[in-house]
Design a protein around this motif. Structure first.
Motif, PDB file in Angstrom:
ATOM      1  N   LEU A  93      31.521  52.564  45.295  1.00  0.00           N
ATOM      2  CA  LEU A  93      32.506  52.464  46.206  1.00  0.00           C
ATOM      3  C   LEU A  93      33.852  52.169  45.310  1.00  0.00           C
ATOM      4  N   ILE A  94      33.558  51.266  44.347  1.00  0.00           N
ATOM      5  CA  ILE A  94      34.582  51.118  43.145  1.00  0.00           C
ATOM      6  C   ILE A  94      35.085  52.339  42.381  1.00  0.00           C
ATOM      7  N   ALA A  95      33.951  53.072  42.095  1.00  0.00           N
ATOM      8  CA  ALA A  95      34.280  54.170  41.275  1.00  0.00           C
ATOM      9  C   ALA A  95      35.158  55.299  42.296  1.00  0.00           C
ATOM     10  N   GLN A  96      34.880  55.425  43.561  1.00  0.00           N
ATOM     11  CA  GLN A  96      35.816  56.236  44.330  1.00  0.00           C
ATOM     12  C   GLN A  96      36.940  55.497  44.757  1.00  0.00           C
ATOM     13  N   GLN A  97      37.271  54.243  44.102  1.00  0.00           N
ATOM     14  CA  GLN A  97      38.474  53.521  44.620  1.00  0.00           C
ATOM     15  C   GLN A  97      38.629  53.221  45.888  1.00  0.00           C
ATOM     16  N   LYS A  98      37.499  53.086  46.618  1.00  0.00           N
ATOM     17  CA  LYS A  98      37.618  52.477  48.165  1.00  0.00           C
ATOM     18  C   LYS A  98      37.602  50.848  47.985  1.00  0.00           C
ATOM     19  N   LEU A  99      37.129  50.579  46.935  1.00  0.00           N
ATOM     20  CA  LEU A  99      37.121  49.165  46.695  1.00  0.00           C
ATOM     21  C   LEU A  99      37.342  48.989  44.995  1.00  0.00           C
ATOM     22  N   ARG A 100      38.053  47.559  45.058  1.00  0.00           N
ATOM     23  CA  ARG A 100      38.593  47.111  43.566  1.00  0.00           C
ATOM     24  C   ARG A 100      38.166  45.748  43.468  1.00  0.00           C
ATOM     25  N   ALA A 101      37.710  45.544  42.217  1.00  0.00           N
ATOM     26  CA  ALA A 101      37.235  44.384  41.883  1.00  0.00           C
ATOM     27  C   ALA A 101      38.409  43.351  41.116  1.00  0.00           C
ATOM     28  N   LEU A 102      38.783  42.359  41.620  1.00  0.00           N
ATOM     29  CA  LEU A 102      39.879  41.519  41.117  1.00  0.00           C
ATOM     30  C   LEU A 102      39.497  40.977  39.559  1.00  0.00           C
ATOM     31  N   PRO A 103      40.341  41.042  38.819  1.00  0.00           N
ATOM     32  CA  PRO A 103      39.934  40.677  37.473  1.00  0.00           C
ATOM     33  C   PRO A 103      39.398  39.189  37.373  1.00  0.00           C
ATOM     34  N   ASP A 104      38.545  39.087  36.604  1.00  0.00           N
ATOM     35  CA  ASP A 104      38.027  37.722  36.072  1.00  0.00           C
ATOM     36  C   ASP A 104      37.608  36.879  37.262  1.00  0.00           C
ATOM     37  N   SER A 105      37.146  37.782  38.360  1.00  0.00           N
ATOM     38  CA  SER A 105      36.495  36.986  39.487  1.00  0.00           C
ATOM     39  C   SER A 105      35.057  36.760  39.686  1.00  0.00           C
ATOM     40  N   GLY A 153      41.259  47.369  53.433  1.00  0.00           N
ATOM     41  CA  GLY A 153      42.044  46.261  54.408  1.00  0.00           C
ATOM     42  C   GLY A 153      41.747  44.921  54.137  1.00  0.00           C
ATOM     43  N   TYR A 154      40.476  44.530  53.521  1.00  0.00           N
ATOM     44  CA  TYR A 154      39.940  43.314  53.426  1.00  0.00           C
ATOM     45  C   TYR A 154      40.089  42.840  52.035  1.00  0.00           C
ATOM     46  N   PHE A 155      39.875  41.347  51.920  1.00  0.00           N
ATOM     47  CA  PHE A 155      39.469  40.713  50.571  1.00  0.00           C
ATOM     48  C   PHE A 155      37.917  40.327  50.956  1.00  0.00           C
ATOM     49  N   PHE A 156      37.029  40.695  50.108  1.00  0.00           N
ATOM     50  CA  PHE A 156      35.765  40.163  50.170  1.00  0.00           C
ATOM     51  C   PHE A 156      35.726  38.949  49.230  1.00  0.00           C
ATOM     52  N   ALA A 157      35.724  37.929  49.963  1.00  0.00           N
ATOM     53  CA  ALA A 157      36.001  36.587  49.001  1.00  0.00           C
ATOM     54  C   ALA A 157      35.087  36.019  48.203  1.00  0.00           C
ATOM     55  N   GLY A 158      35.382  35.448  47.275  1.00  0.00           N
ATOM     56  CA  GLY A 158      34.620  34.517  46.308  1.00  0.00           C
ATOM     57  C   GLY A 158      35.451  33.103  46.124  1.00  0.00           C
ATOM     58  N   ILE A 159      35.790  32.961  44.725  1.00  0.00           N
ATOM     59  CA  ILE A 159      36.444  31.739  44.453  1.00  0.00           C
ATOM     60  C   ILE A 159      38.000  32.348  43.879  1.00  0.00           C
ATOM     61  N   SER A 160      39.036  31.837  44.344  1.00  0.00           N
ATOM     62  CA  SER A 160      40.378  32.254  43.743  1.00  0.00           C
ATOM     63  C   SER A 160      41.357  31.070  43.774  1.00  0.00           C
ATOM     64  N   GLN A 161      41.981  30.801  42.580  1.00  0.00           N
ATOM     65  CA  GLN A 161      42.898  29.877  42.745  1.00  0.00           C
ATOM     66  C   GLN A 161      44.228  30.374  42.969  1.00  0.00           C
ATOM     67  N   ASP A 162      44.381  31.759  43.187  1.00  0.00           N
ATOM     68  CA  ASP A 162      45.630  32.212  43.070  1.00  0.00           C
ATOM     69  C   ASP A 162      45.854  32.931  44.708  1.00  0.00           C
ATOM     70  N   ASN A 163      44.935  33.316  45.325  1.00  0.00           N
ATOM     71  CA  ASN A 163      44.923  33.773  46.536  1.00  0.00           C
ATOM     72  C   ASN A 163      44.014  33.370  47.443  1.00  0.00           C
ATOM     73  N   VAL A 164      44.717  32.694  48.585  1.00  0.00           N
ATOM     74  CA  VAL A 164      43.793  31.908  49.644  1.00  0.00           C
ATOM     75  C   VAL A 164      43.117  33.079  50.395  1.00  0.00           C
ATOM     76  N   ALA A 165      43.374  34.320  50.566  1.00  0.00           N
ATOM     77  CA  ALA A 165      42.488  35.414  51.272  1.00  0.00           C
ATOM     78  C   ALA A 165      41.344  35.848  50.525  1.00  0.00           C
ATOM     79  N   ALA A 166      41.258  35.458  49.066  1.00  0.00           N
ATOM     80  CA  ALA A 166      40.266  35.900  48.381  1.00  0.00           C
ATOM     81  C   ALA A 166      39.286  34.475  47.898  1.00  0.00           C
ATOM     82  N   ASP A 167      39.489  33.453  48.840  1.00  0.00           N
ATOM     83  CA  ASP A 167      38.828  32.507  48.670  1.00  0.00           C
ATOM     84  C   ASP A 167      37.889  31.842  49.763  1.00  0.00           C
ATOM     85  N   LEU A 168      36.560  31.699  49.566  1.00  0.00           N
ATOM     86  CA  LEU A 168      35.711  31.478  50.528  1.00  0.00           C
ATOM     87  C   LEU A 168      35.744  30.142  51.233  1.00  0.00           C
TER      88      LEU A 168
END
Length: 208
Positions: free
Chosen positions: A78-90, A126-141
């Protein structure tokens, strides 16, 4: 790297400002209290479409299920098809995942942990599949689950739902309402729908 981080922070501030202005206009039009979560989830990238496969009538629960045994391979596809994008350093280390587990109200499924360790936070559909993020609350579990429990989850939902993704209007969550592997549900402040029996099946639906 420093320049990139500064650009991302400036973009986040602009998005937050625009979101606050939009929410203020909505409040004036409709005298209803707006939750903090609703205000903060409108942080999707401005190059993402406003609608998606998960946000239209052709939802994943209406698509036939194809079995994909390799969860990570499907996500990479899905990433290769550009349907998903991984956030850098996440991407998270094993120790970081262990620390994250202590902060969450319910267990994080193994497949989702594999995703965070190998790929990191993902954005798409249309979604953030979250983990840990100090910059984006929508990307923080941690933030997503704290805010949801404060803003709109009922006591029963709070006992069974672990939110792992959010869009401007909806959330995706692991449901522990039944025995066995947690199912994937999609909801908003009014209703909740089961979309897949487990995370691997959910990802396979995205790949169809």
């Amino acid at each position: 790297m420093v320049k990139r981080q500064k650009q991302l922070k400036n973009k986040l501030k602009n998005l937050q400002r625009a979101t606050q202005e939009r929410q203020q206009r909505l409040v004036k039009q409709e005298p209803r209290q707006t939750s903090a979560l609703a205000q903060n989830l409108a942080l999707l990238s401005d190059d993402e479409p406003s609608s998606s496969a998960l946000e239209t009538p052709l939802d994943v629960e209406n698509v036939s299920v194809a079995h994909h045994p390799d969860l990570l391979a499907t996500l990479r596809g899905l990433i290769a098809q550009q349907k998903l994008r991984a956030l850098p350093d996440s991407r998270l280390t094993t120790d970081q995942l262990a620390d994250l587990a202590t902060e969450l109200p319910l267990p994080l499924p193994r497949g989702y942990q594999q995703m965070l360790r190998e790929l990191g936070v993902l954005q798409g559909f249309g979604y953030f599949f979250a983990g840990i993020s100090q910059d984006n609350v929508a990307a923080d579990l941690i933030y997503l689950n704290q805010a949801a429990r404060q803003d709109f989850l009922t006591a029963v939902q709070a006992e069974t739902l672990l939110i792992f993704a959010a869009s401007e209007q909806r959330y995706l969550a692991f449901s522990y309402a039944q025995a066995g592997a947690p199912s994937v549900v999609r909801g908003d402040q009014q209703q909740q729908t089961t979309v897949a029996p487990d995370f691997a099946t959910f990802v396979s639906q995205l790949a169809i």
